[in-house]
Design a protein around this motif. Sequence first.
Motif, PDB file in Angstrom:
ATOM      1  N   LEU A 187      59.478  19.028  50.746  1.00 17.16           N
ATOM      2  CA  LEU A 187      58.475  18.011  50.379  1.00 17.16           C
ATOM      3  C   LEU A 187      58.161  17.137  51.604  1.00 17.16           C
ATOM      4  O   LEU A 187      56.999  16.744  51.864  1.00 17.16           O
ATOM      5  CB  LEU A 187      58.332  17.539  49.001  1.00 17.16           C
ATOM      6  CG  LEU A 187      58.323  18.311  47.928  1.00 17.16           C
ATOM      7  CD1 LEU A 187      58.442  17.590  46.604  1.00 17.16           C
ATOM      8  CD2 LEU A 187      56.774  18.657  47.869  1.00 17.16           C
ATOM      9  N   SER A 188      59.356  16.578  52.227  1.00 18.14           N
ATOM     10  CA  SER A 188      59.339  15.850  53.382  1.00 18.14           C
ATOM     11  C   SER A 188      58.571  16.378  54.518  1.00 18.14           C
ATOM     12  O   SER A 188      57.837  15.603  54.993  1.00 18.14           O
ATOM     13  CB  SER A 188      60.615  15.076  53.733  1.00 18.14           C
ATOM     14  OG  SER A 188      61.261  14.539  52.595  1.00 18.14           O
ATOM     15  N   GLU A 190      56.647  18.822  54.464  1.00 15.50           N
ATOM     16  CA  GLU A 190      55.256  19.117  54.140  1.00 15.50           C
ATOM     17  C   GLU A 190      54.383  17.797  54.216  1.00 15.50           C
ATOM     18  O   GLU A 190      53.263  17.875  54.812  1.00 15.50           O
ATOM     19  CB  GLU A 190      55.290  19.563  52.701  1.00 15.50           C
ATOM     20  CG  GLU A 190      53.822  19.777  52.131  1.00 15.50           C
ATOM     21  CD  GLU A 190      53.660  20.333  50.627  1.00 15.50           C
ATOM     22  OE1 GLU A 190      52.633  20.185  49.892  1.00 15.50           O
ATOM     23  OE2 GLU A 190      54.705  21.033  50.478  1.00 15.50           O
ATOM     24  N   SER A 191      54.843  16.829  53.835  1.00 16.36           N
ATOM     25  CA  SER A 191      54.233  15.488  53.931  1.00 16.36           C
ATOM     26  C   SER A 191      53.951  15.184  55.401  1.00 16.36           C
ATOM     27  O   SER A 191      53.067  14.293  55.787  1.00 16.36           O
ATOM     28  CB  SER A 191      55.173  14.446  53.166  1.00 16.36           C
ATOM     29  OG  SER A 191      55.181  14.605  51.824  1.00 16.36           O
ATOM     30  N   LEU A 266      57.614   9.494  54.614  1.00 15.89           N
ATOM     31  CA  LEU A 266      56.625   8.550  53.923  1.00 15.89           C
ATOM     32  C   LEU A 266      56.846   7.124  54.443  1.00 15.89           C
ATOM     33  O   LEU A 266      55.936   6.224  53.994  1.00 15.89           O
ATOM     34  CB  LEU A 266      56.975   8.604  52.480  1.00 15.89           C
ATOM     35  CG  LEU A 266      56.818   9.826  51.891  1.00 15.89           C
ATOM     36  CD1 LEU A 266      57.124  10.061  50.490  1.00 15.89           C
ATOM     37  CD2 LEU A 266      55.373  10.586  52.101  1.00 15.89           C
ATOM     38  N   LYS A 277      55.726   9.071  45.100  1.00 16.52           N
ATOM     39  CA  LYS A 277      54.579   9.884  46.004  1.00 16.52           C
ATOM     40  C   LYS A 277      54.595  11.666  46.069  1.00 16.52           C
ATOM     41  O   LYS A 277      53.599  12.248  46.394  1.00 16.52           O
ATOM     42  CB  LYS A 277      54.638   9.337  47.076  1.00 16.52           C
ATOM     43  CG  LYS A 277      54.389   7.674  47.177  1.00 16.52           C
ATOM     44  CD  LYS A 277      54.340   7.062  48.737  1.00 16.52           C
ATOM     45  CE  LYS A 277      53.855   5.839  48.537  1.00 16.52           C
ATOM     46  NZ  LYS A 277      54.130   5.053  49.896  1.00 16.52           N
ATOM     47  N   MET A 278      55.895  11.949  45.802  1.00 22.60           N
ATOM     48  CA  MET A 278      56.150  13.431  46.050  1.00 22.60           C
ATOM     49  C   MET A 278      55.645  14.236  44.845  1.00 22.60           C
ATOM     50  O   MET A 278      55.754  15.419  44.865  1.00 22.60           O
ATOM     51  CB  MET A 278      57.470  13.852  46.305  1.00 22.60           C
ATOM     52  CG  MET A 278      57.800  13.335  47.786  1.00 22.60           C
ATOM     53  SD  MET A 278      59.459  13.888  48.160  1.00 22.60           S
ATOM     54  CE  MET A 278      59.712  13.718  50.066  1.00 22.60           C
TER      55      MET A 278
END
Length: 457
Positions: A187-188, A190-191, A266, A277-278
């Motif tokens: 997810l990091s 992806e962000s 983030l 946030k994720m």
Amino acid sequence: MNAEKALNNENSANQSVDIDYTLTHVPHSARKNWIAIFAVLLGFTFLATTMSAGANLGTAFNFSDLLSILMIGSIILSIYVALLCWISAKTGLNTILLARYSLGKIGSKWSDIVLGGTQVFWYAVQSAYMGTVFTQALGLENYYVPITIFFSLFFGAFAIWGTRGMEIVAYASIPAFLYLAYKIPALSIESAGGLKNMFLIEPTTTFSFTAAVTIVIGTFISGGTNAPNWARFAKTPKVGFMTGFLSFFIGTIVMSLSGMMGGLALQQGDMVEILFKMGIIVMGIIILIFNIWTTNTATAYSFGVAGAEFFNKPNKVPFVIGGLIIATVMAAFGIYEIFIPFLITLGIFIPPLGGLIIGDYLYTWRKSFPKIEHVKFRTVRYANLIAYVLATLGAYLSSKFEIGIPALNGVVLAIVLVYIMNTVFKLLGISDFHEITDQPENESTVYYDNSKTTIQQ
């Protein structure tokens, strides 16, 4: 017949009190499979607060620097832990008893205070973090105190059960660990818009490189110094070394990297906010429960062992309960606020103690170790005590003036100073070694070597 039965009952009762061999060598018959030891040690590294520390560092460095910091810190820590685990598997002794050989009967009480005290503090920090995450995620801030108390007491209850309880918790936490190892980094990335973009993100806060490495080491150094409490059950020194190295290397990489990548992507140092946030706050809470459960169970076990040695009682349970009460009170009153300074302090003052044990083992005992019942311990071994104080001072000064890596400096200085100070004492004709007693006639010293007692002529 009745007398014999009574004696057997008495022996059984004594064995049931100290099934974890708190104040003696672990016999060969009680040694465990490497998988069980690896699972417990790996579970010990499931520190949610390590992710939080990593998130703080993630806002202060670019991705390349973070990887360098993580690799340097992980290798130093893992080798340090592996050496201690090798010694503990060789001798069958926990950290506290190894310190008794190094510092003496009274001198080792300092290790009880340092290791036991920091583990109580660490337990409080972990419980406070769990209470904070749980109440913030569910909007129950007004119930922080009772919820924190519940988690604190629940986690610690499994330490009373002993190593078997920790094995069960460790195995149960593996699925959460694997999920965490994948989800947060994914997810990091992806962000950030892809892995390449992770390397392009500029930090928004500042931190020194050496302090960052010290924090990575500091998150695990207290637990790593206590790793012999479980590695002593390994069947061979080689198994002890490998399980110690691999468990802490894998655990440090996964936990710290997850926090670092989340914080970097983030630019957020608060792990709770990162999970929000994720969009994985519910799963995040489940992960954190298992995460802190494994760590705090092992932590409570450690301060129970330290208390048992301090008061010379072969039963850790009263000290587990006493430590739980103290830690729970600390957690309920918000100990988490001083987390980062606490990590830096751990990374400076604890490594010299482990270095002292390693240095003393290599210098004084080498490949053989006298059984604890054959040793008349000195009150204090002053040569080693001086070595420890000077090594700690060196680690502190190197941190203050940013010279090298304080944790590594402390370990190396302690090992070297053991040789120097003991050599000086010898040259001055000062005896600073323990007396070996109760040895068989015409035989020199009785040594303990895993499953057997051998005689060195």
